[in-house]
Design an enzyme around this catalytic site. Sequence first.
Site, short mmCIF file in Angstrom:
data_model
loop_
_atom_site.label_atom_id
_atom_site.label_comp_id
_atom_site.label_asym_id
_atom_site.label_seq_id
_atom_site.Cartn_x
_atom_site.Cartn_y
_atom_site.Cartn_z
N ARG A 98 0.82 -1.18 0.21
CA ARG A 98 -0.02 0.04 0.23
C ARG A 98 0.93 1.38 0.02
O ARG A 98 0.46 2.37 0.39
CB ARG A 98 -1.09 -0.14 0.99
CG ARG A 98 -1.97 -1.16 1.23
CD ARG A 98 -3.02 -0.94 -0.08
NE ARG A 98 -3.91 -1.92 -0.07
CZ ARG A 98 -4.03 -3.07 -0.47
NH1 ARG A 98 -2.95 -3.46 -1.30
NH2 ARG A 98 -5.17 -3.97 -0.48
N LEU A 99 2.06 1.14 -0.25
CA LEU A 99 3.08 2.22 -0.46
C LEU A 99 3.00 2.67 -1.92
O LEU A 99 3.84 2.75 -2.53
CB LEU A 99 4.37 2.04 -0.05
CG LEU A 99 4.18 1.73 1.61
CD1 LEU A 99 5.83 1.41 1.75
CD2 LEU A 99 3.96 2.78 2.32
#
Length: 215
Positions: free
Chosen positions: A192-193
């Site tokens: 999720r970066l």
Amino acid sequence: MNQDIAQLRRDYAGASLAFDSTPASPFPLFSEWLSAAVDTEKDDANAMTLATVDNNQMPHARIVLLKGFDEQGFVFYTNYQSHKGSELAGNPVAAIVFWWPTLQRQVRVEGHVEQVEKALSDRYFESRPRDSQLGAWVSQQSVEIPGRRWLEERQARFESAFDNVPVERPAHWGGYRIKPHMIEFWQGQPNRLHDRLRFRRRSETAQWDKTHLAP
């Protein structure tokens, strides 16, 4: 909450969207991404969510199709008398979102809206299939109707009216141009970066400022 839906997840692992290797203007990057989407997303590469606001500040969203873009903005076509047409007449601002799941990419655009030149609407209307041209006359978009039969009767009436003659563009149908002041690119990444780049225009004629955003 439905637990089956709550557990739906996707792991992203898209190509990197690096700040230093992207152009100073968002339009070359958008053109590159759209071309890639045309190759991977089949019929839906130009589909976009269009959000408008009514006079009570209530937002409304729907899917429309992008039909052109350049440095001036993003163009789509519709009935000027539709709900979105009346909303844009009262509040000429809009946001659009493109989502290309195969590429794990999203593009957000915000800006002011204007009707395109009549000549541009005429050219696009002439390029449409005849049945689509007739549809612009048949459908009083967003108006409540008694049923399907009403549409079929109107279709027969306009088919007769334009029998063996070119279908003219209705005055109530044409294009809008979203003139962006903000364009954001999102590229899915692991854990999720995600990569996010925002381009913001300093003014209507100035250059773009580019910023790297936290996911």
